[in-house]
Design a protein around this motif. Structure first.
Motif, short mmCIF file in Angstrom:
data_model
loop_
_atom_site.label_atom_id
_atom_site.label_comp_id
_atom_site.label_asym_id
_atom_site.label_seq_id
_atom_site.Cartn_x
_atom_site.Cartn_y
_atom_site.Cartn_z
N THR A 21 -11.15 28.49 5.99
CA THR A 21 -12.04 27.46 5.45
C THR A 21 -11.29 26.15 5.25
O THR A 21 -11.76 25.07 5.62
N SER A 23 -8.53 25.14 6.79
CA SER A 23 -8.16 24.57 8.07
C SER A 23 -9.34 23.87 8.73
O SER A 23 -9.19 22.77 9.29
N TYR A 24 -10.51 24.48 8.67
CA TYR A 24 -11.69 23.87 9.27
C TYR A 24 -11.98 22.51 8.64
O TYR A 24 -12.15 21.50 9.33
N TYR A 25 -12.04 22.47 7.31
CA TYR A 25 -12.35 21.22 6.64
C TYR A 25 -11.21 20.21 6.74
O TYR A 25 -11.46 19.01 6.84
N SER A 28 -11.51 18.57 10.15
CA SER A 28 -12.70 17.72 10.22
C SER A 28 -12.50 16.45 9.41
O SER A 28 -12.94 15.37 9.81
N TRP A 88 -4.35 27.10 14.43
CA TRP A 88 -5.36 26.06 14.32
C TRP A 88 -4.80 24.71 14.78
O TRP A 88 -5.48 23.96 15.48
#
Length: 135
Positions: A21, A23-25, A28, A88
């Motif tokens: 979570t 890494s995704y944010y 982005s 990532w």
């Protein structure tokens, strides 16, 4: 590592979800250049990792054994966070010299801290210094 406890398994699963979570944010926010949100996200991530480690570590039933649970939690955190972060990093940003240096420096400095923790955990018995016990 001599034993994989139930709490350590739950910690690893929670840490994987939290790191994915994060890494995704993170990427982005980097892409949209929201630098204030990156600082807030990193702070919340650090506090959350500490909180789940504290919760699972202190409620672990194997706390009074000879193994150093703190080192086990530290090792799992190192492997999971760096493993997911590097995968990532390279999958989103690609292989460049800058990314390889960033990943390498992160592994190196955190690895030094992990090695120092390992040395101190080998030097102690259940968290007590040998010199204090056997004087």
């Amino acid at each position: 590592m001599k034993k994989l406890t139930t709490n350590l398994k739950y910690f690893a699963i929670a840490l994987m979800v939290l790191t994915l979570t994060f890494s995704y944010y993170l990427y982005s926010f980097i892409a949209s250049e929201q630098y204030t949100n990156i600082i807030v996200l990193a702070t919340v991530f650090g506090i959350s990792v500490f909180a789940i480690g504290f919760y699972f570590g202190y409620s672990d039933k194997e706390v009074n054994t000879r193994i150093d649970l703190g080192f086990n939690y530290h090792l799992f955190t190192y492997i999971i966070v760096n493993g997911i972060g590097i995968i990532w990093l390279f999958s989103v940003l690609g292989f460049t010299n800058v990314n390889i240096k960033m990943a390498g420096s992160q592994l190196l400095f955190w690895g030094i801290g992990l090695f120092v923790h390992y040395l101190f955990s080998r030097r102690s018995i259940k968290g007590y210094d040998r010199d204090t016990i056997f004087k």
